[in-house]
Design a protein around this motif. Sequence first.
Motif, mmCIF file in Angstrom:
data_model
loop_
_atom_site.group_PDB
_atom_site.id
_atom_site.type_symbol
_atom_site.label_atom_id
_atom_site.label_comp_id
_atom_site.label_asym_id
_atom_site.label_seq_id
_atom_site.Cartn_x
_atom_site.Cartn_y
_atom_site.Cartn_z
ATOM 1 N N ARG A 120 -2.105 26.612 37.888
ATOM 2 C CA ARG A 120 -2.983 25.933 36.954
ATOM 3 C C ARG A 120 -3.701 26.972 36.097
ATOM 4 N NH1 ARG A 120 -6.448 26.058 41.481
ATOM 5 N NH2 ARG A 120 -8.598 26.726 40.981
ATOM 6 N N VAL A 121 -4.303 26.488 35.013
ATOM 7 C CA VAL A 121 -5.074 27.349 34.112
ATOM 8 C C VAL A 121 -6.534 26.936 34.162
ATOM 9 C CG1 VAL A 121 -5.476 27.919 31.680
ATOM 10 C CG2 VAL A 121 -3.146 27.836 32.566
ATOM 11 N N GLU A 122 -7.428 27.921 34.109
ATOM 12 C CA GLU A 122 -8.873 27.669 34.033
ATOM 13 C C GLU A 122 -9.394 28.360 32.777
ATOM 14 O OE1 GLU A 122 -11.253 26.370 36.436
ATOM 15 O OE2 GLU A 122 -9.836 25.788 38.020
ATOM 16 N N LEU A 123 -10.057 27.595 31.918
ATOM 17 C CA LEU A 123 -10.626 28.130 30.678
ATOM 18 C C LEU A 123 -12.140 28.145 30.772
ATOM 19 C CD1 LEU A 123 -10.250 28.881 27.565
ATOM 20 C CD2 LEU A 123 -10.750 26.458 27.161
ATOM 21 N N THR A 124 -12.741 29.303 30.482
ATOM 22 C CA THR A 124 -14.192 29.423 30.463
ATOM 23 C C THR A 124 -14.609 30.261 29.259
ATOM 24 O OG1 THR A 124 -14.113 31.390 31.874
ATOM 25 C CG2 THR A 124 -14.428 29.264 32.973
ATOM 26 N N GLY A 125 -15.901 30.274 28.994
ATOM 27 C CA GLY A 125 -16.454 31.092 27.930
ATOM 28 C C GLY A 125 -17.455 32.085 28.496
ATOM 29 N N ALA A 126 -17.437 33.308 27.990
ATOM 30 C CA ALA A 126 -18.373 34.324 28.452
ATOM 31 C C ALA A 126 -19.774 34.034 27.912
ATOM 32 C CB ALA A 126 -17.906 35.704 27.989
ATOM 33 N N GLY A 127 -20.779 34.520 28.653
ATOM 34 C CA GLY A 127 -22.155 34.334 28.208
ATOM 35 C C GLY A 127 -22.748 33.031 28.692
ATOM 36 N N GLU A 128 -23.987 32.806 28.309
ATOM 37 C CA GLU A 128 -24.743 31.658 28.794
ATOM 38 C C GLU A 128 -24.854 30.522 27.790
ATOM 39 O OE1 GLU A 128 -25.804 31.549 31.900
ATOM 40 O OE2 GLU A 128 -24.959 33.550 32.229
ATOM 41 N N ARG A 129 -24.416 30.741 26.550
ATOM 42 C CA ARG A 129 -24.721 29.775 25.497
ATOM 43 C C ARG A 129 -23.661 28.705 25.306
ATOM 44 N NH1 ARG A 129 -25.828 33.099 20.326
ATOM 45 N NH2 ARG A 129 -26.555 31.078 19.551
ATOM 46 N N GLY A 130 -22.416 28.996 25.623
ATOM 47 C CA GLY A 130 -21.431 27.951 25.424
ATOM 48 C C GLY A 130 -20.008 28.413 25.600
ATOM 49 N N LEU A 131 -19.108 27.440 25.680
ATOM 50 C CA LEU A 131 -17.680 27.737 25.753
ATOM 51 C C LEU A 131 -17.197 28.350 24.449
ATOM 52 C CD1 LEU A 131 -14.846 27.555 27.027
ATOM 53 C CD2 LEU A 131 -14.682 25.239 26.069
ATOM 54 N N CYS A 132 -17.465 27.646 23.339
ATOM 55 C CA CYS A 132 -16.964 28.107 22.040
ATOM 56 C C CYS A 132 -17.561 27.250 20.935
ATOM 57 C CB CYS A 132 -15.443 28.012 22.006
ATOM 58 S SG CYS A 132 -14.698 28.419 20.421
ATOM 59 N N ALA A 133 -18.090 27.905 19.910
ATOM 60 C CA ALA A 133 -18.701 27.182 18.796
ATOM 61 C C ALA A 133 -17.705 26.837 17.704
ATOM 62 C CB ALA A 133 -19.843 28.007 18.200
ATOM 63 N N GLY A 134 -16.429 27.202 17.892
ATOM 64 C CA GLY A 134 -15.425 26.866 16.902
ATOM 65 C C GLY A 134 -14.650 28.078 16.449
ATOM 66 N N ALA A 135 -13.853 27.900 15.414
ATOM 67 C CA ALA A 135 -13.120 29.019 14.840
ATOM 68 C C ALA A 135 -14.068 29.880 13.999
ATOM 69 C CB ALA A 135 -11.967 28.511 13.979
ATOM 70 N N GLN A 137 -16.479 23.078 29.909
ATOM 71 C CA GLN A 137 -17.123 22.884 28.607
ATOM 72 C C GLN A 137 -18.635 23.092 28.703
ATOM 73 O OE1 GLN A 137 -15.379 18.941 28.419
ATOM 74 N NE2 GLN A 137 -14.156 19.533 26.637
ATOM 75 N N ARG A 138 -19.029 24.271 29.134
ATOM 76 C CA ARG A 138 -20.453 24.578 29.260
ATOM 77 C C ARG A 138 -21.076 24.817 27.891
ATOM 78 N NH1 ARG A 138 -22.341 25.633 34.296
ATOM 79 N NH2 ARG A 138 -20.832 26.095 35.939
ATOM 80 N N GLY A 139 -22.326 24.433 27.758
ATOM 81 C CA GLY A 139 -23.072 24.740 26.543
ATOM 82 C C GLY A 139 -22.393 24.236 25.287
ATOM 83 N N SER A 151 -10.175 22.906 24.571
ATOM 84 C CA SER A 151 -10.600 22.264 25.815
ATOM 85 C C SER A 151 -10.242 20.792 25.922
ATOM 86 C CB SER A 151 -12.115 22.431 26.004
ATOM 87 O OG SER A 151 -12.850 21.761 25.003
ATOM 88 N N ALA A 152 -10.407 20.033 24.843
ATOM 89 C CA ALA A 152 -10.238 18.579 24.924
ATOM 90 C C ALA A 152 -8.806 18.161 25.242
ATOM 91 C CB ALA A 152 -10.692 17.919 23.624
ATOM 92 N N HIS A 153 -7.824 19.027 24.956
ATOM 93 C CA HIS A 153 -6.424 18.685 25.221
ATOM 94 C C HIS A 153 -6.007 19.036 26.644
ATOM 95 C CE1 HIS A 153 -6.251 17.891 21.004
ATOM 96 N NE2 HIS A 153 -6.332 19.151 20.661
ATOM 97 N N GLY A 154 -6.940 19.525 27.440
ATOM 98 C CA GLY A 154 -6.618 19.871 28.817
ATOM 99 C C GLY A 154 -6.453 18.650 29.698
ATOM 100 N N THR A 155 -6.008 18.878 30.920
ATOM 101 C CA THR A 155 -5.804 17.770 31.861
ATOM 102 C C THR A 155 -7.068 17.431 32.638
ATOM 103 O OG1 THR A 155 -5.012 19.352 33.521
ATOM 104 C CG2 THR A 155 -3.351 18.265 32.156
ATOM 105 N N ARG A 156 -8.011 18.386 32.697
ATOM 106 C CA ARG A 156 -9.307 18.117 33.331
ATOM 107 C C ARG A 156 -10.370 18.838 32.504
ATOM 108 N NH1 ARG A 156 -11.577 20.105 39.250
ATOM 109 N NH2 ARG A 156 -13.476 18.837 39.252
ATOM 110 N N ARG A 157 -11.218 18.052 31.854
ATOM 111 C CA ARG A 157 -12.248 18.594 30.970
ATOM 112 C C ARG A 157 -13.601 18.376 31.629
ATOM 113 N NH1 ARG A 157 -9.994 15.197 26.867
ATOM 114 N NH2 ARG A 157 -10.801 13.579 28.247
ATOM 115 N N ILE A 158 -14.264 19.455 32.028
ATOM 116 C CA ILE A 158 -15.498 19.345 32.792
ATOM 117 C C ILE A 158 -16.690 19.684 31.910
ATOM 118 C CG2 ILE A 158 -16.760 20.101 34.825
ATOM 119 C CD1 ILE A 158 -14.060 20.965 36.033
ATOM 120 N N ALA A 159 -17.532 18.689 31.653
ATOM 121 C CA ALA A 159 -18.782 18.899 30.926
ATOM 122 C C ALA A 159 -19.881 19.235 31.917
ATOM 123 C CB ALA A 159 -19.143 17.650 30.131
#
Length: 309
Positions: free
Chosen positions: A50-65, A105-107, A117-125
Amino acid sequence: MTDELLVEVADGVGRLTLNRPRALNALTAAMIAGIHAALDAWRDDPAVERVELTGAGERGLCAGADVRALRDAVLAEEPWLGFLADEYAMNAAIVSFGKPYVAHQRGFTMGGGLGVSAHGTRRIAYPDSVFAMPETIIGFIPDVGVMWYLAHAPGQLGTHLALTGASINGTDAVLVGLADEVAGEAPASELECDRAWIDACYAGDDAAAIVARLEAHEHPRARAAAADLRQRCPLAVCVALEALRRVRSMGSVERVLAQDLVLGRHLLGRPDFAEGVRAQLVDKDRTPRWQHARIEDVGRAEVLACFEA
């Protein structure tokens, strides 16, 4: 590879970490290419379950492109459409990956952050999650295939989010199909309280009529939504509505991504995009000067021209 994206495999898990915390993990071309390459390598690798996607830091996964870099390329008349094509191909690779793909999907999880993230099989807010597709404020439309979920959201909630770019919490992200669960104490839904006026005002295919209904509604949040729409790029609002309605008859996220690329080719080369990014992210004066003064000034032919392949 790039140090902006950390890639590793351990104990059957392929880990992707977006690693630009100072830029809220905004996606660069190298990060997009790295994600796609990792998925291609892991698709048939028995060592990756399986794949696990996360974002570094405390503010969020990703603000966009990284739209500032994209604006620079547009203004410099450098090739820029390839960035979108590569991003959407990476989004499609997530859709068709075929193994569990877990996105945390933190922050802040916005724009391209929803694309990864939204196209994943398990999206955790999470309780601190903030979701949005705010593209109409920069002269663009919600892209990266997210219109698929907004078009299938209950009632007209997706229309409200697509046109205004309103931010929502994790509970409401689950409601509209952008997340599957909230890890931790789930915040109260805000959209459920507004369903009546949202469904009444956002029905139909005429953006000008939607704004008129919102402005005339007795609920103060409806009138606030109208004020938000008046700040957005008029052409982008009208094109976003048309695009959202067309998605209803599409059978896959891949078809939505193909539409996104056509719209990107038409919209990002227009002055509205450069002006919107300038006003929001460069000069930050929040006073964009759009090509059209009002939504009512956008002609139907102009909207349809944006869908020409």
